[in-house]
Design a protein around this motif. Structure first.
Motif, PDB file in Angstrom:
ATOM      1  N   TYR A  66      21.466   0.530 -27.361  1.00 14.94           N
ATOM      2  CA  TYR A  66      22.633   0.135 -26.580  1.00 14.94           C
ATOM      3  C   TYR A  66      22.752  -1.367 -26.335  1.00 14.94           C
ATOM      4  CZ  TYR A  66      22.866   5.140 -25.552  1.00 14.94           C
ATOM      5  OH  TYR A  66      22.950   6.502 -25.663  1.00 14.94           O
ATOM      6  N   PHE A  67      21.661  -2.117 -26.567  1.00 10.47           N
ATOM      7  CA  PHE A  67      21.754  -3.560 -26.319  1.00 10.47           C
ATOM      8  C   PHE A  67      21.292  -4.406 -27.496  1.00 10.47           C
ATOM      9  CE2 PHE A  67      19.869  -7.594 -24.981  1.00 10.47           C
ATOM     10  CZ  PHE A  67      21.030  -8.221 -24.538  1.00 10.47           C
ATOM     11  N   TYR A  68      20.016  -4.307 -27.873  1.00  9.57           N
ATOM     12  CA  TYR A  68      19.467  -5.244 -28.844  1.00  9.57           C
ATOM     13  C   TYR A  68      20.140  -5.158 -30.209  1.00  9.57           C
ATOM     14  CZ  TYR A  68      15.751  -6.761 -25.701  1.00  9.57           C
ATOM     15  OH  TYR A  68      15.060  -7.317 -24.642  1.00  9.57           O
ATOM     16  N   ILE A  69      20.327  -3.959 -30.738  1.00  9.36           N
ATOM     17  CA  ILE A  69      20.953  -3.825 -32.055  1.00  9.36           C
ATOM     18  C   ILE A  69      22.407  -4.299 -32.031  1.00  9.36           C
ATOM     19  CG2 ILE A  69      21.676  -2.194 -33.849  1.00  9.36           C
ATOM     20  CD1 ILE A  69      19.127  -0.581 -33.206  1.00  9.36           C
ATOM     21  N   ARG A  74      26.437  -8.495 -33.471  1.00 13.73           N
ATOM     22  CA  ARG A  74      27.476  -9.453 -33.082  1.00 13.73           C
ATOM     23  C   ARG A  74      27.074 -10.870 -33.470  1.00 13.73           C
ATOM     24  NH1 ARG A  74      29.482  -7.796 -26.939  1.00 13.73           N
ATOM     25  NH2 ARG A  74      30.148  -5.658 -27.404  1.00 13.73           N
ATOM     26  N   SER A  75      25.824 -11.196 -33.237  1.00 11.58           N
ATOM     27  CA  SER A  75      25.330 -12.540 -33.544  1.00 11.58           C
ATOM     28  C   SER A  75      25.380 -12.807 -35.045  1.00 11.58           C
ATOM     29  CB  SER A  75      23.892 -12.700 -33.034  1.00 11.58           C
ATOM     30  OG  SER A  75      23.813 -12.440 -31.644  1.00 11.58           O
ATOM     31  N   TYR A  78      28.916 -13.255 -36.407  1.00 12.97           N
ATOM     32  CA  TYR A  78      29.437 -14.593 -36.106  1.00 12.97           C
ATOM     33  C   TYR A  78      28.804 -15.644 -37.013  1.00 12.97           C
ATOM     34  CZ  TYR A  78      30.445 -18.924 -33.653  1.00 12.97           C
ATOM     35  OH  TYR A  78      30.847 -20.205 -33.344  1.00 12.97           O
ATOM     36  N   LEU A  79      27.497 -15.596 -37.154  1.00 14.61           N
ATOM     37  CA  LEU A  79      26.790 -16.604 -37.933  1.00 14.61           C
ATOM     38  C   LEU A  79      27.138 -16.540 -39.420  1.00 14.61           C
ATOM     39  CD1 LEU A  79      23.286 -16.248 -36.265  1.00 14.61           C
ATOM     40  CD2 LEU A  79      24.652 -18.342 -36.264  1.00 14.61           C
ATOM     41  N   MET A  80      27.236 -15.338 -39.948  1.00 19.30           N
ATOM     42  CA  MET A  80      27.398 -15.178 -41.386  1.00 19.30           C
ATOM     43  C   MET A  80      28.849 -15.314 -41.852  1.00 19.30           C
ATOM     44  SD  MET A  80      24.310 -14.935 -42.208  1.00 19.30           S
ATOM     45  CE  MET A  80      24.563 -14.647 -43.956  1.00 19.30           C
ATOM     46  N   SER A  81      29.798 -14.965 -40.990  1.00 21.67           N
ATOM     47  CA  SER A  81      31.235 -15.078 -41.340  1.00 21.67           C
ATOM     48  C   SER A  81      31.546 -14.451 -42.689  1.00 21.67           C
ATOM     49  CB  SER A  81      31.662 -16.551 -41.333  1.00 21.67           C
ATOM     50  OG  SER A  81      31.508 -17.114 -40.049  1.00 21.67           O
ATOM     51  N   ASN A 124      28.896 -16.542 -27.375  1.00 22.77           N
ATOM     52  CA  ASN A 124      27.478 -16.596 -27.038  1.00 22.77           C
ATOM     53  C   ASN A 124      26.964 -15.191 -26.778  1.00 22.77           C
ATOM     54  OD1 ASN A 124      25.071 -17.879 -26.750  1.00 22.77           O
ATOM     55  ND2 ASN A 124      25.468 -18.715 -24.719  1.00 22.77           N
ATOM     56  N   THR A 125      25.769 -14.945 -27.239  1.00 16.87           N
ATOM     57  CA  THR A 125      25.106 -13.661 -27.047  1.00 16.87           C
ATOM     58  C   THR A 125      23.660 -13.927 -26.678  1.00 16.87           C
ATOM     59  OG1 THR A 125      24.363 -13.498 -29.351  1.00 16.87           O
ATOM     60  CG2 THR A 125      26.557 -12.594 -28.844  1.00 16.87           C
ATOM     61  N   TYR A 126      22.952 -12.884 -26.351  1.00 15.28           N
ATOM     62  CA  TYR A 126      21.527 -12.994 -26.024  1.00 15.28           C
ATOM     63  C   TYR A 126      20.770 -13.652 -27.181  1.00 15.28           C
ATOM     64  CZ  TYR A 126      16.789 -11.275 -24.925  1.00 15.28           C
ATOM     65  OH  TYR A 126      15.435 -11.176 -24.666  1.00 15.28           O
ATOM     66  N   HIS A 127      21.048 -13.198 -28.394  1.00 17.86           N
ATOM     67  CA  HIS A 127      20.308 -13.709 -29.542  1.00 17.86           C
ATOM     68  C   HIS A 127      20.810 -15.079 -29.997  1.00 17.86           C
ATOM     69  CE1 HIS A 127      19.032  -9.460 -29.727  1.00 17.86           C
ATOM     70  NE2 HIS A 127      17.916  -9.993 -30.201  1.00 17.86           N
TER      71      HIS A 127
END
Length: 217
Positions: A66-69, A74-75, A78-81, A124-127
């Motif tokens: 429910y959180f880490y995956i 999401r991270s 965003y990074l890979m586009s 912005n995300t946790y990772h």
């Protein structure tokens, strides 16, 4: 340790309190836990960092699912586009989203210079936050005995009128040796996100396979 001070009791170490908060979540039903993780996923992770670290250990299935995956996905999105693999363009685009601002302040006739990190990204995300902290450490490391690497202020020093530089520009300023090393490290950091996501997904899948198994012998 719990200390009693008059009518108030509190934990000496905040981490103890955070552990019990994490254990409280672990002991809730799936419906309650999923709502908690959903709220944390959607922007409140900054206030629950220690609890999330404990939950990763004591409630791995639900914290992963429910959180880490989802946060990792999401991270990476965003990074890979849309790119299939990490390359120099991915790294360069990420480094361009972070920068440093130079501020001049005159005190008693003397100019004091300070620098602050400017996060130009509005996502912005946790990772992503974890990534920026790791990159910060590498970006501003000092190499006083390596002539191949210039100080991180080189771009500002060469142009006194310059008041902002992106991480990408600072990496260029510090020379090819530093830039190549930094790009390699950032690539490794991002690829670790892929690895961590796959490991967590496999864990969740195995847990669900065990739950779905019915012994009819």
């Amino acid at each position: 340790m719990l200390v009693d001070e008059g009518k108030n009791s509190h934990f000496v170490h905040a981490s103890v309190q955070e552990f019990f908060a994490a254990r409280y979540i672990k002991n809730r039903t799936d419906i309650v836990a999923s709502k908690f993780y959903g709220q944390v996923l959607n922007g409140k992770w900054g206030a629950w960092g220690e609890e999330l670290s404990f939950l990763k250990q004591i409630d791995p299935y639900r914290s992963f699912k429910y959180f880490y995956i989802p946060d990792l996905q999401r991270s990476l999105d965003y990074l890979m586009s849309g790119k299939p693999a990490v390359d120099s363009d991915v790294v360069a685009n990420y480094l361009s989203s972070l920068g440093v601002i130079k501020r001049n302040k005159v005190v008693d006739g003397r100019t004091n210079i300070s620098y602050v990190v400017d996060k130009q990204i509005h996502f912005n995300t946790y990772h992503m936050n974890a990534l920026s902290l790791r990159v910060f450490t590498s970006m501003f490391a000092g190499y006083p005995h390596d002539a191949r690497i210039k100080p991180w202020t080189a771009g500002f020093d060469s142009n006194p009128e310059c008041v902002t530089r992106s991480y990408k520009e600072i990496a260029d300023d510090r020379g090819n040796f530093f830039k190549d090393d930094l790009y390699s490290k950032v690539s490794i950091f991002i690829n670790e996100f892929y690895r961590d996501s796959l490991v967590m997904q496999d864990f969740v899948r195995r847990q669900e396979d065990q739950t779905d198994f019915i012994d009819i012998s």
